[in-house]
Design an enzyme around this catalytic site. Structure first.
Site, PDB file in Angstrom:
ATOM      1  N   LYS A  65    -105.712  24.799 -59.672  1.00 41.94           N
ATOM      2  CA  LYS A  65    -104.861  24.702 -58.474  1.00 41.94           C
ATOM      3  C   LYS A  65    -104.218  23.319 -58.292  1.00 41.94           C
ATOM      4  O   LYS A  65    -103.074  23.227 -57.858  1.00 41.94           O
ATOM      5  CB  LYS A  65    -105.683  25.027 -57.221  1.00 41.94           C
ATOM      6  CG  LYS A  65    -106.110  26.479 -57.099  1.00 41.94           C
ATOM      7  CD  LYS A  65    -106.830  26.697 -55.762  1.00 41.94           C
ATOM      8  CE  LYS A  65    -107.490  28.045 -55.708  1.00 41.94           C
ATOM      9  NZ  LYS A  65    -108.126  28.311 -54.404  1.00 41.94           N
ATOM     10  N   ASP A  98    -104.241  29.853 -49.269  1.00 38.54           N
ATOM     11  CA  ASP A  98    -105.607  29.785 -48.730  1.00 38.54           C
ATOM     12  C   ASP A  98    -105.551  29.331 -47.269  1.00 38.54           C
ATOM     13  O   ASP A  98    -106.372  29.759 -46.446  1.00 38.54           O
ATOM     14  CB  ASP A  98    -106.470  28.795 -49.529  1.00 38.54           C
ATOM     15  CG  ASP A  98    -106.862  29.349 -50.896  1.00 38.54           C
ATOM     16  OD1 ASP A  98    -106.888  30.583 -51.056  1.00 38.54           O
ATOM     17  OD2 ASP A  98    -107.129  28.536 -51.806  1.00 38.54           O
TER      18      ASP A  98
HETATM   19  P1  NAP Z   1    -114.976  22.928 -54.608  1.00 40.79           P
HETATM   20  O1  NAP Z   1    -113.614  22.339 -54.570  1.00 40.79           O
HETATM   21  O2  NAP Z   1    -115.788  22.820 -55.839  1.00 40.79           O
HETATM   22  O3  NAP Z   1    -115.814  22.282 -53.374  1.00 40.79           O
HETATM   23  C1  NAP Z   1    -117.169  22.601 -53.222  1.00 40.79           C
HETATM   24  C2  NAP Z   1    -117.663  22.096 -51.868  1.00 40.79           C
HETATM   25  O4  NAP Z   1    -119.017  22.551 -51.691  1.00 40.79           O
HETATM   26  C3  NAP Z   1    -117.701  20.583 -51.741  1.00 40.79           C
HETATM   27  O5  NAP Z   1    -117.432  20.215 -50.405  1.00 40.79           O
HETATM   28  C4  NAP Z   1    -119.159  20.263 -52.111  1.00 40.79           C
HETATM   29  O6  NAP Z   1    -119.624  19.053 -51.561  1.00 40.79           O
HETATM   30  C5  NAP Z   1    -119.857  21.407 -51.433  1.00 40.79           C
HETATM   31  N1  NAP Z   1    -121.184  21.681 -51.999  1.00 40.79           N
HETATM   32  C6  NAP Z   1    -121.472  22.200 -53.227  1.00 40.79           C
HETATM   33  N2  NAP Z   1    -122.802  22.328 -53.368  1.00 40.79           N
HETATM   34  C7  NAP Z   1    -123.370  21.854 -52.215  1.00 40.79           C
HETATM   35  C8  NAP Z   1    -124.710  21.730 -51.755  1.00 40.79           C
HETATM   36  N3  NAP Z   1    -125.748  22.110 -52.515  1.00 40.79           N
HETATM   37  N4  NAP Z   1    -124.907  21.251 -50.509  1.00 40.79           N
HETATM   38  C9  NAP Z   1    -123.884  20.887 -49.728  1.00 40.79           C
HETATM   39  N5  NAP Z   1    -122.581  20.963 -50.105  1.00 40.79           N
HETATM   40  C10 NAP Z   1    -122.334  21.458 -51.329  1.00 40.79           C
HETATM   41  O7  NAP Z   1    -114.939  24.483 -54.267  1.00 40.79           O
HETATM   42  P2  NAP Z   1    -113.863  25.272 -53.372  1.00 40.79           P
HETATM   43  O8  NAP Z   1    -112.775  25.775 -54.232  1.00 40.79           O
HETATM   44  O9  NAP Z   1    -113.514  24.427 -52.186  1.00 40.79           O
HETATM   45  O10 NAP Z   1    -114.723  26.550 -52.928  1.00 40.79           O
HETATM   46  C11 NAP Z   1    -115.804  26.426 -51.999  1.00 40.79           C
HETATM   47  C12 NAP Z   1    -116.312  27.822 -51.657  1.00 40.79           C
HETATM   48  O11 NAP Z   1    -115.283  28.558 -50.989  1.00 40.79           O
HETATM   49  C13 NAP Z   1    -116.700  28.660 -52.886  1.00 40.79           C
HETATM   50  O12 NAP Z   1    -117.843  29.428 -52.571  1.00 40.79           O
HETATM   51  C14 NAP Z   1    -115.495  29.569 -53.087  1.00 40.79           C
HETATM   52  O13 NAP Z   1    -115.852  30.804 -53.687  1.00 40.79           O
HETATM   53  C15 NAP Z   1    -115.057  29.786 -51.645  1.00 40.79           C
HETATM   54  N6  NAP Z   1    -113.627  30.117 -51.525  1.00 40.79           N
HETATM   55  C16 NAP Z   1    -113.315  31.267 -50.904  1.00 40.79           C
HETATM   56  C17 NAP Z   1    -111.996  31.609 -50.725  1.00 40.79           C
HETATM   57  C18 NAP Z   1    -111.673  32.892 -50.021  1.00 40.79           C
HETATM   58  O14 NAP Z   1    -110.520  33.317 -50.071  1.00 40.79           O
HETATM   59  N7  NAP Z   1    -112.629  33.500 -49.337  1.00 40.79           N
HETATM   60  C19 NAP Z   1    -110.971  30.761 -51.192  1.00 40.79           C
HETATM   61  C20 NAP Z   1    -111.323  29.570 -51.830  1.00 40.79           C
HETATM   62  C21 NAP Z   1    -112.672  29.252 -51.997  1.00 40.79           C
HETATM   63  P3  NAP Z   1    -119.472  17.663 -52.379  1.00 40.79           P
HETATM   64  O15 NAP Z   1    -118.074  17.197 -52.140  1.00 40.79           O
HETATM   65  O16 NAP Z   1    -120.503  16.790 -51.786  1.00 40.79           O
HETATM   66  O17 NAP Z   1    -119.738  17.992 -53.845  1.00 40.79           O
END
Ligand code: NAP
Length: 263
Positions: A65, A98
């Site tokens: 992205k 999103d």
């Molecule tokens: P990303 O860019 O990899 O960001 C991950 C986030 O999760 C970061 O803020 C990270 O914190 C945090 N995190 C990971 N493990 C953690 C833990 N053990 N404890 C606390 N914080 C933790 O991922 P993303 O693309 O933003 O996606 C995040 C989630 O949203 C995923 O589950 C994804 O499937 C979901 N999502 C859903 C949609 C939808 O349409 N429903 C769309 C996009 C994403 P740090 O910065 O400290 O690493």
């Protein structure tokens, strides 16, 4: 026949093909939605190839992205977020649906978007949610495990503040809206938010959609909060992409059914 598609890696289990194809079938549109897994160095060629082949639209998912944002003409919102998940191939314009996914998921549940929002997470989803809610006029607080990442996002979002996860209880006491944008709770029974911080005045969206009923949403329901599962966000980012590409109103019911029957 028109062709739409998804760029990402991996994309094998994506729910976008059945969701979009349900819309084509419902509206009698002669189109197909296919998935592609290009290697990252080949992304510029992939985008040029899509244009040359007459592909109408591409969704973009992890891990491309941010890179695709640099390779297309991002619209102002996608540029601020720094990530593109939808490309209108003929015009070369990139969007971030999103953000609309978050807003339209709340609207579907008649949540009045005003007051104060807490966004947990500062990755891709967190960035989209924070900009979307700030643009709706909410005061946005961002809480993230890595505080520096929250601070860097808060510096970009008008009026936003940055915190560690330890601030969640205090922040939520004054909040109207909560969005979990961490991956905590995905395929595990964990939550990033203390259950006792949740209350009946909150509307809670969990971006995680596997499982549909996360521990956070169960805790929120028990606290009397309005709950919105992650499939609504997923649905509405797809609805928004469909509408950008076709100029037609999306058949939301058919897309929702195609999505939920596979979750
Ligand atoms: P990303 O860019 O990899 O960001 C991950 C986030 O999760 C970061 O803020 C990270 O914190 C945090 N995190 C990971 N493990 C953690 C833990 N053990 N404890 C606390 N914080 C933790 O991922 P993303 O693309 O933003 O996606 C995040 C989630 O949203 C995923 O589950 C994804 O499937 C979901 N999502 C859903 C949609 C939808 O349409 N429903 C769309 C996009 C994403 P740090 O910065 O400290 O690493």
């Amino acid at each position: 026949m028109h062709v739409y598609g998804l760029l990402g890696n991996p994309v094998g289990h994506s729910l976008s093909p059945p969701m979009h194809e349900a819309a084509y079938s419902e509206l009698g549109i002669d189109a197909k939605y296919v998935t592609f897994e290009p290697a990252e160095p080949a992304l510029p060629q992939a985008l040029h190839g899509a244009e040359a082949l007459g592909i109408r639209g591409l969704n973009v998912t992890i891990p491309f992205k941010e890179r695709v944002c640099d390779l297309v003409e991002p619209d102002p919102l996608a540029e601020r977020i720094g990530a593109v998940n939808t490309v209108d191939v003929p015009s070369g314009v990139g969007y971030n649906t999103d953000a609309a996914g978050v807003i339209r998921a709340f609207e579907h549940h008649d949540v009045a978007l005003s007051g104060t929002a807490v966004v947990v997470g500062a990755g891709g989803a967190g960035r989209a949610a924070a900009f979307a809610l700030a643009d709706e006029g909410l005061d946005v607080h961002i809480a993230n495990r890595t505080v520096e990442r929250a601070a860097s996002l808060a510096a970009d979002v008008p009026g936003a503040t940055a915190h560690g996860l330890d601030a969640l209880s205090a922040l939520l006491a004054e909040a109207d809206v909560l969005v979990n944008c961490t991956s905590v709770g995905m395929e595990s029974d964990e939550t990033p938010v203390p259950a006792e911080a949740l209350h009946g005045g909150l509307a809670v969206l969990d971006a995680v959609y596997k499982p549909l009923e996360t521990r956070l949403l169960r805790d929120a329901q028990e606290a009397g909060a309005t709950t919105v599962d992650g499939a609504w966000m997923l649905l509405y980012q797809g609805v928004e992409a469909f509408e950008l590409w076709t100029g037609e109103s999306a058949p939301v019911g058919a897309m929702n059914e195609a999505l939920r029957s596979r979750l």
